[in-house]
Design a protein around this motif. Structure first.
Motif, PDB file in Angstrom:
ATOM      1  N   SER A 154       0.664  -1.035   0.086  1.00 38.31           N
ATOM      2  CA  SER A 154      -0.021  -0.014  -0.058  1.00 38.31           C
ATOM      3  C   SER A 154       0.680   1.168   0.007  1.00 38.31           C
ATOM      4  CB  SER A 154      -1.186  -0.067   1.176  1.00 38.31           C
ATOM      5  OG  SER A 154      -0.023  -0.141   2.512  1.00 38.31           O
ATOM      6  N   ALA A 155       0.504   2.476  -0.883  1.00 30.76           N
ATOM      7  CA  ALA A 155       1.126   3.591  -0.622  1.00 30.76           C
ATOM      8  C   ALA A 155       0.575   4.703  -1.378  1.00 30.76           C
ATOM      9  CB  ALA A 155       2.429   3.363  -1.417  1.00 30.76           C
ATOM     10  N   PRO A 156       0.996   5.840  -1.526  1.00 34.49           N
ATOM     11  CA  PRO A 156       0.563   6.943  -2.160  1.00 34.49           C
ATOM     12  C   PRO A 156       0.391   6.982  -3.655  1.00 34.49           C
ATOM     13  CG  PRO A 156       2.090   7.946  -0.832  1.00 34.49           C
ATOM     14  CD  PRO A 156       2.525   6.391  -0.911  1.00 34.49           C
ATOM     15  N   ARG A 157      -0.502   7.852  -4.230  1.00 36.14           N
ATOM     16  CA  ARG A 157      -0.518   7.579  -5.804  1.00 36.14           C
ATOM     17  C   ARG A 157       0.302   8.756  -6.338  1.00 36.14           C
ATOM     18  NH1 ARG A 157      -6.728   8.633  -6.956  1.00 36.14           N
ATOM     19  NH2 ARG A 157      -7.408   8.220  -4.887  1.00 36.14           N
ATOM     20  N   LEU A 158       0.761   8.447  -7.505  1.00 34.11           N
ATOM     21  CA  LEU A 158       1.328   9.310  -8.381  1.00 34.11           C
ATOM     22  C   LEU A 158       0.053   9.357  -9.468  1.00 34.11           C
ATOM     23  CD1 LEU A 158       4.970   8.305  -8.914  1.00 34.11           C
ATOM     24  CD2 LEU A 158       4.274  10.200  -7.448  1.00 34.11           C
ATOM     25  N   ALA A 159       0.033   8.406 -10.385  1.00 30.74           N
ATOM     26  CA  ALA A 159      -1.518   7.994 -11.193  1.00 30.74           C
ATOM     27  C   ALA A 159      -1.472   6.759 -10.465  1.00 30.74           C
ATOM     28  CB  ALA A 159      -1.286   8.160 -12.511  1.00 30.74           C
ATOM     29  N   LEU A 160      -2.201   6.370  -9.587  1.00 27.79           N
ATOM     30  CA  LEU A 160      -2.466   5.207  -8.934  1.00 27.79           C
ATOM     31  C   LEU A 160      -3.289   4.366 -10.007  1.00 27.79           C
ATOM     32  CD1 LEU A 160      -1.724   3.331  -6.775  1.00 27.79           C
ATOM     33  CD2 LEU A 160      -3.530   4.213  -5.487  1.00 27.79           C
ATOM     34  N   ARG A 161      -2.673   3.110 -10.379  1.00 28.34           N
ATOM     35  CA  ARG A 161      -3.599   2.290 -11.398  1.00 28.34           C
ATOM     36  C   ARG A 161      -3.703   0.981 -10.702  1.00 28.34           C
ATOM     37  NH1 ARG A 161      -0.209   4.811 -16.504  1.00 28.34           N
ATOM     38  NH2 ARG A 161      -1.329   6.656 -16.621  1.00 28.34           N
ATOM     39  N   ALA A 162      -3.046   0.452  -9.786  1.00 28.81           N
ATOM     40  CA  ALA A 162      -3.377  -0.992  -9.275  1.00 28.81           C
ATOM     41  C   ALA A 162      -2.761  -1.096  -7.820  1.00 28.81           C
ATOM     42  CB  ALA A 162      -2.481  -1.857 -10.184  1.00 28.81           C
ATOM     43  N   ILE A 163      -3.210  -1.932  -6.914  1.00 30.43           N
ATOM     44  CA  ILE A 163      -2.678  -2.326  -5.799  1.00 30.43           C
ATOM     45  C   ILE A 163      -2.708  -3.769  -5.709  1.00 30.43           C
ATOM     46  CG2 ILE A 163      -3.453  -2.307  -3.247  1.00 30.43           C
ATOM     47  CD1 ILE A 163      -4.873   0.187  -3.578  1.00 30.43           C
ATOM     48  N   TYR A 164      -1.777  -4.366  -5.283  1.00 28.95           N
ATOM     49  CA  TYR A 164      -1.352  -5.581  -5.003  1.00 28.95           C
ATOM     50  C   TYR A 164      -1.115  -5.853  -3.429  1.00 28.95           C
ATOM     51  CZ  TYR A 164       1.220 -10.135  -3.945  1.00 28.95           C
ATOM     52  OH  TYR A 164       1.380 -11.299  -3.301  1.00 28.95           O
ATOM     53  N   SER A 165      -1.782  -6.852  -2.909  1.00 35.40           N
ATOM     54  CA  SER A 165      -1.596  -7.268  -1.471  1.00 35.40           C
ATOM     55  C   SER A 165      -1.658  -9.048  -1.403  1.00 35.40           C
ATOM     56  CB  SER A 165      -2.583  -6.800  -0.527  1.00 35.40           C
ATOM     57  OG  SER A 165      -2.179  -6.875   0.741  1.00 35.40           O
ATOM     58  N   ARG A 166      -1.003  -9.571  -0.781  1.00 32.54           N
ATOM     59  CA  ARG A 166      -1.004 -11.055  -0.775  1.00 32.54           C
ATOM     60  C   ARG A 166      -2.383 -11.653  -0.651  1.00 32.54           C
ATOM     61  NH1 ARG A 166       2.963 -12.770   3.940  1.00 32.54           N
ATOM     62  NH2 ARG A 166       1.881 -10.796   4.977  1.00 32.54           N
ATOM     63  N   SER A 167      -3.286 -10.914   0.038  1.00 38.15           N
ATOM     64  CA  SER A 167      -4.584 -11.318  -0.071  1.00 38.15           C
ATOM     65  C   SER A 167      -5.514 -10.335  -0.546  1.00 38.15           C
ATOM     66  CB  SER A 167      -5.129 -11.672   1.504  1.00 38.15           C
ATOM     67  OG  SER A 167      -5.593 -10.410   2.185  1.00 38.15           O
ATOM     68  N   LEU A 168      -6.735 -10.690  -1.213  1.00 39.74           N
ATOM     69  CA  LEU A 168      -7.723  -9.719  -1.894  1.00 39.74           C
ATOM     70  C   LEU A 168      -8.458  -9.078  -0.936  1.00 39.74           C
ATOM     71  CD1 LEU A 168      -9.069  -8.856  -4.528  1.00 39.74           C
ATOM     72  CD2 LEU A 168     -10.716 -10.835  -4.424  1.00 39.74           C
ATOM     73  N   THR A 169      -8.652  -9.545   0.203  1.00 36.79           N
ATOM     74  CA  THR A 169      -9.331  -8.957   1.373  1.00 36.79           C
ATOM     75  C   THR A 169      -8.362  -7.611   1.681  1.00 36.79           C
ATOM     76  OG1 THR A 169     -10.439 -10.793   2.276  1.00 36.79           O
ATOM     77  CG2 THR A 169     -10.238  -9.020   3.799  1.00 36.79           C
ATOM     78  N   SER A 170      -6.985  -7.890   1.732  1.00 33.61           N
ATOM     79  CA  SER A 170      -6.279  -6.770   2.179  1.00 33.61           C
ATOM     80  C   SER A 170      -6.032  -5.633   1.085  1.00 33.61           C
ATOM     81  CB  SER A 170      -4.884  -7.195   2.581  1.00 33.61           C
ATOM     82  OG  SER A 170      -3.905  -6.087   2.823  1.00 33.61           O
ATOM     83  N   ALA A 171      -6.016  -6.173  -0.100  1.00 34.67           N
ATOM     84  CA  ALA A 171      -6.156  -5.322  -1.296  1.00 34.67           C
ATOM     85  C   ALA A 171      -7.302  -4.388  -1.295  1.00 34.67           C
ATOM     86  CB  ALA A 171      -5.908  -6.054  -2.628  1.00 34.67           C
ATOM     87  N   THR A 172      -8.351  -5.185  -1.073  1.00 35.37           N
ATOM     88  CA  THR A 172      -9.776  -4.365  -1.221  1.00 35.37           C
ATOM     89  C   THR A 172      -9.932  -3.316  -0.199  1.00 35.37           C
ATOM     90  OG1 THR A 172     -10.690  -6.391  -2.099  1.00 35.37           O
ATOM     91  CG2 THR A 172     -12.213  -4.745  -1.138  1.00 35.37           C
ATOM     92  N   SER A 173      -9.288  -3.822   1.014  1.00 36.72           N
ATOM     93  CA  SER A 173      -9.473  -2.767   2.129  1.00 36.72           C
ATOM     94  C   SER A 173      -8.517  -1.509   1.987  1.00 36.72           C
ATOM     95  CB  SER A 173      -8.682  -3.198   3.592  1.00 36.72           C
ATOM     96  OG  SER A 173      -8.699  -2.564   4.376  1.00 36.72           O
ATOM     97  N   LEU A 174      -7.409  -1.652   1.079  1.00 36.78           N
ATOM     98  CA  LEU A 174      -6.524  -0.589   0.843  1.00 36.78           C
ATOM     99  C   LEU A 174      -6.841   0.262  -0.298  1.00 36.78           C
ATOM    100  CD1 LEU A 174      -3.041  -2.678   0.796  1.00 36.78           C
ATOM    101  CD2 LEU A 174      -3.874  -1.326   2.655  1.00 36.78           C
TER     102      LEU A 174
END
Length: 345
Positions: A10-30
């Motif tokens: 998880s992190a700030p956006r420049l032009a944020l296009r995607a997020i990866y996390s080890r679990s989809l639950t975590s990625a969705t939360s982020l």
């Protein structure tokens, strides 16, 4: 056109296009509250793994850190320290620019191996690697470091960071932090910040060259050690101290640097400069109570490096390696009942 960025952890956006996390639950939360973001996770289904994300041509950079940013910055958990190098290497090999979280690696040997791999296999102008350390971008430390330079030769340094991490807090409620498989536990994960701040205040002219330390574990839920008290020796021969605990009921945050012509102290909300030794010597207080945590500034510096082609030296892997060496040598000294350790990098 804004640089396309993917967030790993998880992190700030420049032009944020995607997020990866080890679990989809975590990625969705982020991704909560952020529209138009593609989510990737190990359990997100076909075509949604980290490797698939790295194949996207519209993503030129990845941020492997611990914050999500919209109008303001809020902290989230970053990837476990031990697995970060794998993600760094994969992104660099895929031709992406990388900003990874501190510490650079779990230990000096792993960090040096990662740097050696990077310099042997990657062309930095095509895929650059920077390491985040927000304390080097915090205004109160930058201001204090300039004040130290004005006051002549350094005569001593005293760093005290004392607090207590409580069970149930956001920083401890992750499995890899509860049972760390790396040296130092919270002393590595959090203490690396305090080493970076100390080095910034001392500057390059009088670096730390030797440490001797005692370590202990005060709280059973903060293994393997949560408290460190070290004696420092600088290149000039001047000595100082570095005391950090995440397991004490004492509470203090102070960085003191004594110079020939005065003293500089950094507190949680400001910088105090006392010029001279007399009781009536001028004392100035600069408030930084609304100071940012330096995260936005370090992201901006990283983004600017793409335009200039020049890495901000505060984000170089070598700088992060020097932080890690000092902390590792303190921990090693503690394991050997205070045996002095030389700082060589």
């Amino acid at each position: 056109m804004p640089l396309g960025v993917a967030i790993i952890g998880s992190a700030p956006r420049l032009a944020l296009r995607a997020i990866y996390s080890r679990s989809l639950t975590s990625a969705t939360s982020l991704a909560a509250g952020i529209d138009g973001i593609d989510l990737y996770a190990d359990d997100a289904g076909a075509g949604k793994t980290y490797d698939h994300l790295l194949k996207r041509s519209d993503i030129q950079a990845v941020v492997i850190v611990y914050v999500v940013c919209e109008a303001s910055i809020s902290c989230m958990h970053h990837l476990p320290i031990l697995i970060q190098p794998t993600f760094i290497k994969a992104a660099l090999a895929a031709g992406k620019h990388v900003l990874s979280e501190k510490p650079i690696a779990a230990d000096v040997a792993s960090a040096q191996a990662l740097i050696d791999w990077y310099r042997s296999n990657i062309e930095p102008h095509k895929s650059s690697w920077s390491v985040a350390e927000n304390y080097r971008f915090m205004n109160r430390f930058l201001h204090a470091s300039e004040e130290v330079k004005k006051l002549g030769r350094i005569l001593g340094v005293r760093v005290v960071r004392l607090s207590k991490i409580e069970p149930g807090g956001k920083y401890i409620e992750t499995a890899w932090r509860k049972t760390p498989a790396y040296q130092g536990g919270f002393l590595l994960d959090g203490g690396i910040h305090f080493v970076a701040a100390t080095r910034l205040l001392l500057g390059d002219a009088d670096p730390i060259v030797r440490v001797s330390a005692q370590t202990t574990q005060l709280q059973p839920y903060l293994p393997p050690v949560d408290t460190l008290d070290a004696v420092l020796k600088l290149k000039s021969g001047v000595t100082g101290s570095f005391s950090v605990s995440f397991g004490t009921t004492l509470s203090q945050s102070s960085y003191l640097v004594a110079c020939e012509e005065g003293v500089v102290e950094v507190t949680e909300d400001g910088v105090i400069v006392k010029g001279g030794e007399d009781e009536d010597a001028e004392e100035t207080h600069e408030s930084f109570i609304s100071d940012s945590r330096g995260v936005k500034e370090e992201i901006e510096a990283w983004a600017e490096s793409f335009e200039s082609g020049m890495q901000d030296p505060r984000q170089s892997p070598d700088e992060a390696l020097r932080d890690l060496e000092i902390l590792e040598k303190m921990l090693r000294s503690g394991e050997y009942n205070g045996t002095p350790q030389e700082i060589v990098l």
